[in-house]
Enzyme design. Structure first.
Site, PDB file in Angstrom:
ATOM      1  N   TRP A 192       0.875  -1.179   0.000  1.00 43.44           N
ATOM      2  CA  TRP A 192       0.000   0.000   0.000  1.00 43.44           C
ATOM      3  C   TRP A 192       0.909   1.226   0.000  1.00 43.44           C
ATOM      4  O   TRP A 192       1.623   1.468   0.982  1.00 43.44           O
ATOM      5  CB  TRP A 192      -0.866  -0.050   1.271  1.00 43.44           C
ATOM      6  CG  TRP A 192      -1.730   1.131   1.612  1.00 43.44           C
ATOM      7  CD1 TRP A 192      -1.580   1.963   2.680  1.00 43.44           C
ATOM      8  CD2 TRP A 192      -2.915   1.578   0.936  1.00 43.44           C
ATOM      9  NE1 TRP A 192      -2.567   2.900   2.725  1.00 43.44           N
ATOM     10  CE2 TRP A 192      -3.422   2.688   1.654  1.00 43.44           C
ATOM     11  CE3 TRP A 192      -3.600   1.159  -0.205  1.00 43.44           C
ATOM     12  CZ2 TRP A 192      -4.570   3.375   1.266  1.00 43.44           C
ATOM     13  CZ3 TRP A 192      -4.744   1.845  -0.586  1.00 43.44           C
ATOM     14  CH2 TRP A 192      -5.221   2.932   0.146  1.00 43.44           C
TER      15      TRP A 192
ATOM     16  N   SER B  43       1.107   4.298   0.828  1.00 43.95           N
ATOM     17  CA  SER B  43       0.220   5.058   1.716  1.00 43.95           C
ATOM     18  C   SER B  43       0.430   6.569   1.628  1.00 43.95           C
ATOM     19  O   SER B  43       1.552   7.057   1.751  1.00 43.95           O
ATOM     20  CB  SER B  43       0.487   4.584   3.161  1.00 43.95           C
ATOM     21  OG  SER B  43       0.097   5.561   4.082  1.00 43.95           O
ATOM     22  N   GLY B  44      -0.687   7.277   1.472  1.00 41.81           N
ATOM     23  CA  GLY B  44      -0.614   8.746   1.459  1.00 41.81           C
ATOM     24  C   GLY B  44      -0.134   9.285   2.799  1.00 41.81           C
ATOM     25  O   GLY B  44       0.660  10.228   2.855  1.00 41.81           O
ATOM     26  N   LEU B  45      -0.588   8.639   3.875  1.00 41.38           N
ATOM     27  CA  LEU B  45      -0.160   9.074   5.211  1.00 41.38           C
ATOM     28  C   LEU B  45       1.351   8.878   5.367  1.00 41.38           C
ATOM     29  O   LEU B  45       2.064   9.768   5.815  1.00 41.38           O
ATOM     30  CB  LEU B  45      -0.912   8.272   6.278  1.00 41.38           C
ATOM     31  CG  LEU B  45      -0.410   8.489   7.716  1.00 41.38           C
ATOM     32  CD1 LEU B  45      -0.740   9.896   8.202  1.00 41.38           C
ATOM     33  CD2 LEU B  45      -0.998   7.460   8.673  1.00 41.38           C
TER      34      LEU B  45
ATOM     35  N   ASP C 204      -1.031  14.691   6.182  1.00 40.19           N
ATOM     36  CA  ASP C 204      -1.681  13.897   5.135  1.00 40.19           C
ATOM     37  C   ASP C 204      -2.943  14.651   4.738  1.00 40.19           C
ATOM     38  O   ASP C 204      -4.055  14.305   5.148  1.00 40.19           O
ATOM     39  CB  ASP C 204      -2.007  12.506   5.719  1.00 40.19           C
ATOM     40  CG  ASP C 204      -2.744  11.615   4.731  1.00 40.19           C
ATOM     41  OD1 ASP C 204      -2.664  11.880   3.520  1.00 40.19           O
ATOM     42  OD2 ASP C 204      -3.382  10.640   5.183  1.00 40.19           O
TER      43      ASP C 204
ATOM     44  N   ASP D 208      -2.391   4.614  -2.949  1.00 34.92           N
ATOM     45  CA  ASP D 208      -3.406   5.439  -2.296  1.00 34.92           C
ATOM     46  C   ASP D 208      -3.376   6.796  -2.992  1.00 34.92           C
ATOM     47  O   ASP D 208      -2.417   7.548  -2.853  1.00 34.92           O
ATOM     48  CB  ASP D 208      -3.018   5.560  -0.807  1.00 34.92           C
ATOM     49  CG  ASP D 208      -3.867   6.556  -0.044  1.00 34.92           C
ATOM     50  OD1 ASP D 208      -4.885   7.020  -0.593  1.00 34.92           O
ATOM     51  OD2 ASP D 208      -3.497   6.861   1.114  1.00 34.92           O
TER      52      ASP D 208
ATOM     53  N   ASP E 129      -5.706   9.269  -2.675  1.00 37.77           N
ATOM     54  CA  ASP E 129      -6.591  10.234  -2.004  1.00 37.77           C
ATOM     55  C   ASP E 129      -7.879  10.401  -2.814  1.00 37.77           C
ATOM     56  O   ASP E 129      -8.507   9.435  -3.171  1.00 37.77           O
ATOM     57  CB  ASP E 129      -5.859  11.558  -1.794  1.00 37.77           C
ATOM     58  CG  ASP E 129      -4.686  11.416  -0.818  1.00 37.77           C
ATOM     59  OD1 ASP E 129      -4.653  10.402  -0.083  1.00 37.77           O
ATOM     60  OD2 ASP E 129      -3.800  12.286  -0.797  1.00 37.77           O
TER      61      ASP E 129
ATOM     62  N   GLU F 238     -10.771   7.932  -2.960  1.00 41.34           N
ATOM     63  CA  GLU F 238     -11.776   8.008  -1.895  1.00 41.34           C
ATOM     64  C   GLU F 238     -12.774   9.125  -2.182  1.00 41.34           C
ATOM     65  O   GLU F 238     -12.440  10.123  -2.824  1.00 41.34           O
ATOM     66  CB  GLU F 238     -11.085   8.218  -0.541  1.00 41.34           C
ATOM     67  CG  GLU F 238     -10.334   9.518  -0.403  1.00 41.34           C
ATOM     68  CD  GLU F 238      -9.306   9.522   0.740  1.00 41.34           C
ATOM     69  OE1 GLU F 238      -8.480   8.581   0.805  1.00 41.34           O
ATOM     70  OE2 GLU F 238      -9.326  10.476   1.536  1.00 41.34           O
TER      71      GLU F 238
ATOM     72  N   LYS G  13      -8.348  16.644   0.720  1.00 37.93           N
ATOM     73  CA  LYS G  13      -8.822  15.783   1.821  1.00 37.93           C
ATOM     74  C   LYS G  13      -7.950  16.000   3.064  1.00 37.93           C
ATOM     75  O   LYS G  13      -6.925  16.691   3.012  1.00 37.93           O
ATOM     76  CB  LYS G  13      -8.796  14.314   1.401  1.00 37.93           C
ATOM     77  CG  LYS G  13      -7.447  13.753   0.941  1.00 37.93           C
ATOM     78  CD  LYS G  13      -6.407  13.463   1.986  1.00 37.93           C
ATOM     79  CE  LYS G  13      -6.664  12.412   2.996  1.00 37.93           C
ATOM     80  NZ  LYS G  13      -6.489  11.024   2.568  1.00 37.93           N
TER      81      LYS G  13
ATOM     82  N   ASN H 215      -6.571  13.453   6.477  1.00 44.34           N
ATOM     83  CA  ASN H 215      -6.516  12.056   6.913  1.00 44.34           C
ATOM     84  C   ASN H 215      -7.777  11.662   7.675  1.00 44.34           C
ATOM     85  O   ASN H 215      -8.297  12.428   8.488  1.00 44.34           O
ATOM     86  CB  ASN H 215      -5.260  11.829   7.776  1.00 44.34           C
ATOM     87  CG  ASN H 215      -5.130  10.386   8.201  1.00 44.34           C
ATOM     88  OD1 ASN H 215      -5.667   9.974   9.223  1.00 44.34           O
ATOM     89  ND2 ASN H 215      -4.441   9.598   7.394  1.00 44.34           N
ATOM     90  N   SER H 216      -8.237  10.453   7.431  1.00 44.12           N
ATOM     91  CA  SER H 216      -9.530   9.999   7.961  1.00 44.12           C
ATOM     92  C   SER H 216      -9.605   9.997   9.486  1.00 44.12           C
ATOM     93  O   SER H 216     -10.697  10.007  10.053  1.00 44.12           O
ATOM     94  CB  SER H 216      -9.836   8.597   7.443  1.00 44.12           C
ATOM     95  OG  SER H 216      -9.850   8.595   6.045  1.00 44.12           O
TER      96      SER H 216
ATOM     97  N   ARG I 226     -13.002   3.877  -2.524  1.00 47.68           N
ATOM     98  CA  ARG I 226     -12.984   3.893  -1.055  1.00 47.68           C
ATOM     99  C   ARG I 226     -14.163   4.705  -0.527  1.00 47.68           C
ATOM    100  O   ARG I 226     -14.326   5.887  -0.878  1.00 47.68           O
ATOM    101  CB  ARG I 226     -11.652   4.501  -0.601  1.00 47.68           C
ATOM    102  CG  ARG I 226     -11.575   4.856   0.863  1.00 47.68           C
ATOM    103  CD  ARG I 226     -10.122   5.037   1.226  1.00 47.68           C
ATOM    104  NE  ARG I 226      -9.927   5.896   2.371  1.00 47.68           N
ATOM    105  CZ  ARG I 226      -8.745   6.189   2.864  1.00 47.68           C
ATOM    106  NH1 ARG I 226      -7.638   5.702   2.300  1.00 47.68           N
ATOM    107  NH2 ARG I 226      -8.623   6.986   3.900  1.00 47.68           N
TER     108      ARG I 226
ATOM    109  N   HIS J   9     -14.015   2.077   4.816  1.00 45.88           N
ATOM    110  CA  HIS J   9     -13.155   2.588   5.875  1.00 45.88           C
ATOM    111  C   HIS J   9     -13.991   2.936   7.112  1.00 45.88           C
ATOM    112  O   HIS J   9     -15.132   3.375   7.000  1.00 45.88           O
ATOM    113  CB  HIS J   9     -12.405   3.828   5.383  1.00 45.88           C
ATOM    114  CG  HIS J   9     -11.104   4.050   6.106  1.00 45.88           C
ATOM    115  ND1 HIS J   9     -10.566   3.149   6.981  1.00 45.88           N
ATOM    116  CD2 HIS J   9     -10.226   5.089   6.065  1.00 45.88           C
ATOM    117  CE1 HIS J   9      -9.424   3.600   7.452  1.00 45.88           C
ATOM    118  NE2 HIS J   9      -9.190   4.787   6.910  1.00 45.88           N
TER     119      HIS J   9
HETATM  120  C1  SPV Z   1      -3.226   6.032   4.249  1.00 45.96           C
HETATM  121  O1  SPV Z   1      -2.468   5.164   4.677  1.00 45.96           O
HETATM  122  O2  SPV Z   1      -2.818   7.077   3.798  1.00 45.96           O
HETATM  123  C2  SPV Z   1      -4.656   5.814   4.274  1.00 45.96           C
HETATM  124  C3  SPV Z   1      -5.195   4.939   5.273  1.00 45.96           C
HETATM  125  O3  SPV Z   1      -5.327   6.424   3.520  1.00 45.96           O
HETATM  126  S1  SPV Z   1      -5.653   5.865   6.597  1.00 45.96           S
HETATM  127  O4  SPV Z   1      -4.547   6.607   7.086  1.00 45.96           O
HETATM  128  O5  SPV Z   1      -6.117   4.859   7.542  1.00 45.96           O
HETATM  129  O6  SPV Z   1      -6.727   6.728   6.198  1.00 45.96           O
HETATM  130 MG    MG Z   2      -4.411   7.945   2.596  1.00 47.90          MG
END
Ligand code: SPV
Ligand code: MG
Length: 588
Positions: A41, A43-45, A55, A82, A84, A111, A117, A119-120, A155, A186
């Site tokens: 993955w 990952s954006g984060l 993020d 990822d 976004d 997503e 965006k 971060n969730s 997502r 999610h």
């Molecule tokens: C990421 O890893 O960037 C995600 C997952 O999008 S989360 O951080 O859980 O949203």
């Molecule tokens: Mg992300």
């Protein structure tokens, strides 16, 4: 054909749940692959955190794409990027699909939130995009992909934004209808109940993906039993690294010694393995070509002191090659000169005090018979070190690079570097390796030496005498592959025929000097060329030479006083056969 996307699809078609872990660069991706995960993955984060920014679409698509590509290049497993919200509207999504697909990414995940965006797990601004708008993005993505295998994961952030299960199902179905290849549902709930409920109300055959960051207690068995097809541990690697780095760095700062943390850090070897250093080295060995790669230098440095000179006091624990000249061994001076010329294949033959011969990056070959044999015997120990061109250099001389440069340009299978400055009365007490040339060089005249080449008629010591000699052989010679093979063949023959009888100036082949073999080669009609130089080198055979070398190299005061006080009274000459160069052995 998109091989990695095909692989991801194949994995998804198997009955098992897929385990995927987050990465932010090539190194973390390799660790994910090594741990046995099915996919990565991007990952954006993690990628944002690696830049130390939130993020929240602070980085641009190019930044994320570059990170995802680097990750993809570092591993052989598929990468799910990822992306976004798609970095804009449906038009941005079209470009992103082209770019990510071209970079070899197996799948993208977008997503249904508003751009930019956040971060969730950040409370507050979790704004959902209108359903229709996101459906448009999915359709745009699916129409934009060029290979049928590439995957688009939709997502659903309805649970994150607090819109409830009904909205989550409504959206997931609409995205499935729009062509999404999988649904990532999610949740930021502290337990997996919400996700479990979503799955229970989900009837479409599309694979479901979850990210259990906020409900870590859930097990792979539970998720699998509920029907989840892929679990993404989105940031475990990053958080492990942050905790370990902070701990180790804190301790290091506190203790002030690496030994306090040595046991907690990966050995350098592990890092080299992660970088695939061995693959790099193998490629370098195979492909990296430098001008003199096939050239070899052989330095016979096995002999023990035999000049019965005060200099011997400095050579009790080392051979002359390791004689200290202004803080550096003689051999090191010469190796540096050779390296600057691009000559890196350097072999020293060791014998007397062999352990003392320590010079970085050179090869050493030990001659166990150093005390019975002569320099020629030592040179022949290095047969496998010969190259397309081989320069043999006596260990007791110091030389300037132009001599080697000129020598390398010289045609001829066997070329000896010679000098006639001894005729001006330089160091008359020395026993020199004398050479008689075919063409008599004019004496006492200024001349341009250029690349003029002469031929040797005779070479040796005892049998020539200074009056008849035209030159002195300085102890540097060059052999082509053919010349090297002549040298070795003639030596092998003479070893058989002259084991117990005189070989030119030597009592037998074992005690023969290099010059004896050269004379044999001349006598067999092989041209032995002479390259004339006029200084630019010096030998270090006695205390006077040593003093001169030290002062010529600079800082004479410091070096001379740092050595033991030497008794300059000459000691009686003692007979020994000990691998000296030719000119000394017949002093007996
Ligand atoms: C990421 O890893 O960037 C995600 C997952 O999008 S989360 O951080 O859980 O949203
Ligand atoms: Mg992300």
């Amino acid at each position: 054909m998109h091989l990695k996307a095909q692989l991801l699809r194949r994995l998804l078609a198997q009955p098992d749940i897929l385990q995927v872990a987050g990465a932010h660069n090539g190194l973390s991706a390799r660790l994910v692959e090594q741990a046995g995960f099915d996919a990565i993955w991007a990952s954006g984060l993690e990628i944002s955190a690696a830049y130390a920014v939130p993020d929240a679409n602070i980085l641009t698509m190019k930044d994320y794409l570059e990170a995802a590509s680097t990750i993809n290049e570092a591993v052989s497993i598929p990468v799910i990027a990822d992306c976004d919200t798609g970095y804009g509207n449906s038009s941005n999504v079209i470009r992103l699909v082209h770019k990510y697909e071209a970079a070899g990414i197996a799948a993208i995940c977008i997503e249904d939130k508003c751009f930019p965006k956040v971060n969730s797990y950040i409370p507050g601004r979790q704004e959902l995009a209108p359903l229709a708008e996101f459906v448009g993005k999915i359709m745009a993505a699916k129409d934009a992909q060029r290979s049928p295998e590439f995957m688009v994961i939709a997502r659903v952030e309805a649970l994150i934004a607090g819109w409830g299960l009904e909205e989550a199902w409504r959206r997931a179905e609409a995205y499935a209808e729009a062509g999404a290849d999988a649904i990532l549902i999610h949740s930021k709930a502290k337990t997996p109940d919400e996700i479990k409920s979503f799955i229970q109300g989900w009837s479409l055959p599309l694979p479901l993906v979850v990210v259990p960051t906020s409900y870590p207690q859930v097990t792979i068995e539970q998720l699998s039993a509920w029907g989840v097809k892929m679990v993404i541990y989105a940031n475990a690697g990053l958080r492990a690294a942050v905790k370990a780095m902070a701990k180790v760095l804190g301790r290091l700062r506190q203790t002030g010694t690496l030994s306090a943390i040595e046991a907690e850090i990966a050995p350098l070897q592990t890092i080299f393995e992660l970088q695939e250093m061995s693959r790099f080295q193998a490629a370098e060995k195979k492909y990296l070509r430098r001008p003199y790669d096939d050239h070899a230098v052989i330095i016979p440095a096995a002999g023990q002191p035999c000049s019965n000179d005060p200099l011997d006091a400095l050579l009790l624990d080392r051979p002359v090659a390791m004689l200290d000249l202004n803080g550096k061994p003689l051999l090191q001076h010469n190796v540096e000169t050779l390296r600057q010329l691009g000559l890196n294949r350097i072999t020293a033959i060791t014998g007397y005090q062999a352990e003392a011969v320590q010079v970085e990056g050179i090869r050493t070959i030990f001659n166990p018979e150093f005390s019975q044999g002569h320099i020629l015997h030592s040179i022949m120990k290095a047969r496998d070190a010969f190259g397309q061109q081989t320069v043999i250099i006596y260990a007791d001389i110091l030389f300037e690079s132009f001599i080697i440069q000129k020598l390398l340009k010289c045609p001829g299978d066997i070329v000896l570097v010679v000098d006639n400055s001894f005729l001006q009365g330089y160091n008359p007490n020395k026993n020199l390796d004398l050479v008689v040339a075919k063409d008599k060089p004019p004496r006492n005249q200024r001349r341009l030496l250029g690349q003029s080449i002469n031929l040797a008629v005779r070479i040796g010591h005892r049998s020539i005498g200074e009056a008849a000699a035209d030159y002195e052989f300085i102890g540097i010679a060059k052999f082509s592959a053919q010349g090297g093979s002549i040298l070795q063949t003639v030596y092998d023959e003479c070893r058989r025929t002259h084991q117990n009888r005189a070989f030119h100036e030597a009592p037998a082949i074992m005690q023969a000097s290099f010059t004896d073999l050269l004379q044999e080669i001349i006598d067999r009609g092989v041209p032995v060329h002479l390259l004339e130089v006029n200084s630019g080198w010096m030998e270090i055979q006695n205390w006077r030479d040593y003093q001169r070398a030290v002062s010529l190299l600079g800082e004479p005061g410091r070096e001379l006083t740092s050595h033991p006080i030497i008794d300059l009274t000459p000691t009686p000459i003692v007979a020994s056969l000990n691998n000296c160069r030719g000119k000394d052995i017949y002093k007996l």
